[in-house]
Design an enzyme around this catalytic site. Structure first.
Site, PDB file in Angstrom:
ATOM      1  N   GLU A  56      38.625  21.970 -10.499  1.00 34.00           N
ATOM      2  CA  GLU A  56      39.359  23.109  -9.967  1.00 34.00           C
ATOM      3  C   GLU A  56      40.335  23.625 -11.218  1.00 34.00           C
ATOM      4  OE1 GLU A  56      39.368  20.654  -5.979  1.00 34.00           O
ATOM      5  OE2 GLU A  56      39.138  20.315  -8.292  1.00 34.00           O
ATOM      6  N   ALA A 165       8.781 -12.098 -14.872  1.00 35.80           N
ATOM      7  CA  ALA A 165       8.446 -13.052 -15.845  1.00 35.80           C
ATOM      8  C   ALA A 165       7.325 -13.657 -15.768  1.00 35.80           C
ATOM      9  CB  ALA A 165       9.472 -14.007 -16.066  1.00 35.80           C
ATOM     10  N   SER A 171       9.729 -13.032 -20.707  1.00 34.31           N
ATOM     11  CA  SER A 171       9.724 -11.917 -20.289  1.00 34.31           C
ATOM     12  C   SER A 171       9.967 -10.736 -21.083  1.00 34.31           C
ATOM     13  CB  SER A 171      10.781 -11.803 -19.086  1.00 34.31           C
ATOM     14  OG  SER A 171      12.115 -12.015 -19.560  1.00 34.31           O
ATOM     15  N   TRP A 173       8.556  -8.260 -23.981  1.00 33.85           N
ATOM     16  CA  TRP A 173       9.318  -7.269 -23.053  1.00 33.85           C
ATOM     17  C   TRP A 173       8.163  -6.792 -21.993  1.00 33.85           C
ATOM     18  CZ3 TRP A 173      14.239  -6.306 -23.701  1.00 33.85           C
ATOM     19  CH2 TRP A 173      15.045  -6.408 -24.873  1.00 33.85           C
ATOM     20  N   THR A 199      20.409 -16.111 -15.537  1.00 32.23           N
ATOM     21  CA  THR A 199      20.299 -15.243 -16.660  1.00 32.23           C
ATOM     22  C   THR A 199      20.793 -15.479 -17.891  1.00 32.23           C
ATOM     23  OG1 THR A 199      19.524 -13.627 -14.853  1.00 32.23           O
ATOM     24  CG2 THR A 199      20.181 -12.780 -17.304  1.00 32.23           C
ATOM     25  N   LEU A 207      24.679  -8.060 -22.439  1.00 33.01           N
ATOM     26  CA  LEU A 207      25.081  -7.203 -21.192  1.00 33.01           C
ATOM     27  C   LEU A 207      25.936  -5.904 -21.635  1.00 33.01           C
ATOM     28  CD1 LEU A 207      25.695  -9.840 -18.727  1.00 33.01           C
ATOM     29  CD2 LEU A 207      23.860  -8.478 -18.860  1.00 33.01           C
ATOM     30  N   ARG A 210      24.017   0.138 -25.012  1.00 31.89           N
ATOM     31  CA  ARG A 210      23.898   0.200 -26.620  1.00 31.89           C
ATOM     32  C   ARG A 210      22.797   1.366 -26.669  1.00 31.89           C
ATOM     33  NH1 ARG A 210      22.315  -4.968 -25.858  1.00 31.89           N
ATOM     34  NH2 ARG A 210      20.116  -4.786 -26.087  1.00 31.89           N
ATOM     35  N   GLY A 293      18.960 -12.445 -11.839  1.00 24.65           N
ATOM     36  CA  GLY A 293      17.460 -12.699 -11.795  1.00 24.65           C
ATOM     37  C   GLY A 293      17.550 -12.675 -10.399  1.00 24.65           C
ATOM     38  N   ALA A 297      19.978 -11.493  -7.026  1.00 27.09           N
ATOM     39  CA  ALA A 297      19.616 -10.278  -6.418  1.00 27.09           C
ATOM     40  C   ALA A 297      19.272 -10.413  -4.965  1.00 27.09           C
ATOM     41  CB  ALA A 297      18.256  -9.486  -7.066  1.00 27.09           C
TER      42      ALA A 297
END
Length: 362
Positions: A56, A165, A171, A173, A199, A207, A210, A293, A297
């Site tokens: 604002e 994978a 895995s 790419w 992982t 991690l 970049r 992984g 999850a």
């Protein structure tokens, strides 16, 4: 009643708010547009960085004297408290704004009350315009305030048949350079990146974001490793010092690792993830990207701790190998975790899917 001009102007305010993603945490992102008394655009702005002027104030400065008698469109209820900056209500009143339209009420009891303050001084105030859109752009901060925990986005990359994978574990790419670049933009907007020890041991990832996004981010995202038994090798790249790192371990685990440690309660199925997200929120982590992984999850999904899903799906098939998602607490179709798509787009040759949990039926 909102008019087409109101909708278009608030839509612009929502667009402006998004410019602050990644640079305002632990504060919200907010956009503001000022129309003068005749309805012509007079100024606009957004909250660009933590500790900086609010949306604002930026918009009012741009509008100058044209703000008097005009309307302010704001994505979040104007604050009515003094923190690192003064109350936005005072700035609006001093500028002579006659009408304020805001999308979402401020759930923070410290800052709330701005609408009542403005009404008490004769300003016409309306709430709820494009609330859904404004909530979406500010979802991380709203989750952190309403639920007292960090907002979690689960990011995964998979083939069209859901494999992350190959059968031999390779895995790299699955997805394209364009998709991987987009992941770094996603990371750069988050306060933390979370991964599991599996992982770390399998891929030894950095991690990090970049290259870093241009903008006002003050520090790189915190790297969080869910590592119950403190098995992270001392040589792991997440401990390279290029970004802060926190290892979440069981409270009873003994370790000599020279790293930031977060000791959490241990349950039969692993660390208390609710406690993890509460502790992270207490450290100022509003938003996190979950890049663990399938096991981690699945654990987050079982606990109802995934607020958004961003999936990168490659136009490829493996037929066997590791699934992108592990056990998620579903034993029958009635327990399915339903989602609602928000965006489907192409990133290079890959498909990017963005979805959120479907609203629960009342």
């Amino acid at each position: 009643m909102a008019e087409p001009l109101d909708d278009a102007t608030m839509a612009r305010a929502v667009e402006l708010a998004a410019y602050g993603l990644g640079t305002t945490s632990p504060n919200p992102v907010v956009g503001c547009v000022i129309l003068d008394a005749s309805g012509a655009p007079a100024g606009e702005g957004f909250h660009a960085r933590r500790g900086g002027p609010h949306a604002e104030v930026v918009a009012l400065r741009a509008a100058g004297v044209r703000a008097r008698g005009g309307t302010a469109y704001v994505t979040l209820e104007p604050c009515d408290h003094t923190g690192s900056t003064g109350p936005c209500t005072e700035a609006l009143l001093a500028a002579g704004i006659a009408r304020v339209v805001y999308a979402v009420a401020d759930p923070n009891p410290v800052a709330a009350g701005g609408a009542d303050r403005l009404r008490g001084h004769g300003v016409e105030v309306e709430q709820g315009l494009l609330a859904e859109e404004a909530e979406r752009v500010n979802a991380a901060w709203l989750t952190s305030v309403r639920l007292g925990r960090t907002h979690v986005t689960w990011k995964f990359a998979a083939t069209l048949d859901g494999r992350s994978a190959a059968a031999d574990g390779t895995s790299k790419w699955i997805t394209s350079p364009e998709a991987r670049e987009d992941v770094h933009r996603l990371r750069a907007r988050a306060d933390a990146i979370i991964a599991g020890i599996g992982t770390i041991l399998a891929d030894d990832p950095l991690l990090t974001a970049r290259p870093p996004e241009t903008g006002a981010r003050r520090e790189p995202p915190l790297r969080v490793v869910v590592d119950t038994g403190a098995r992270t090798p001392a040589t792991a790249r997440v401990l390279d010092g290029s970004a802060p790192t926190l290892l979440a371990i069981a409270a009873t685990t003994e370790t000599t690792l020279d790293a930031g440690l977060l000791r959490l309660p241990y349950r039969p199925d692993g660390l208390d993830l609710h406690a993890l997200l509460r502790e992270l929120r207490g450290r100022g982590v509003v938003s996190a990207i979950l890049e663990g992984g399938p096991t981690l999850a699945g654990a987050f999904l079982r606990e109802g701790l995934i607020d958004r899903v961003v999936g990168y799906v490659a136009p490829a098939l493996l037929g066997s190998g590791r699934a992108a998602l592990g056990q998620a607490g579903v034993s029958t179709i009635t327990g399915i975790h339903s989602l609602v798509y928000e965006e489907v787009s192409l990133i290079g040759p890959d498909l990017r899917l963005i979805a959120r949990p479907a609203p629960k039926e009342k």
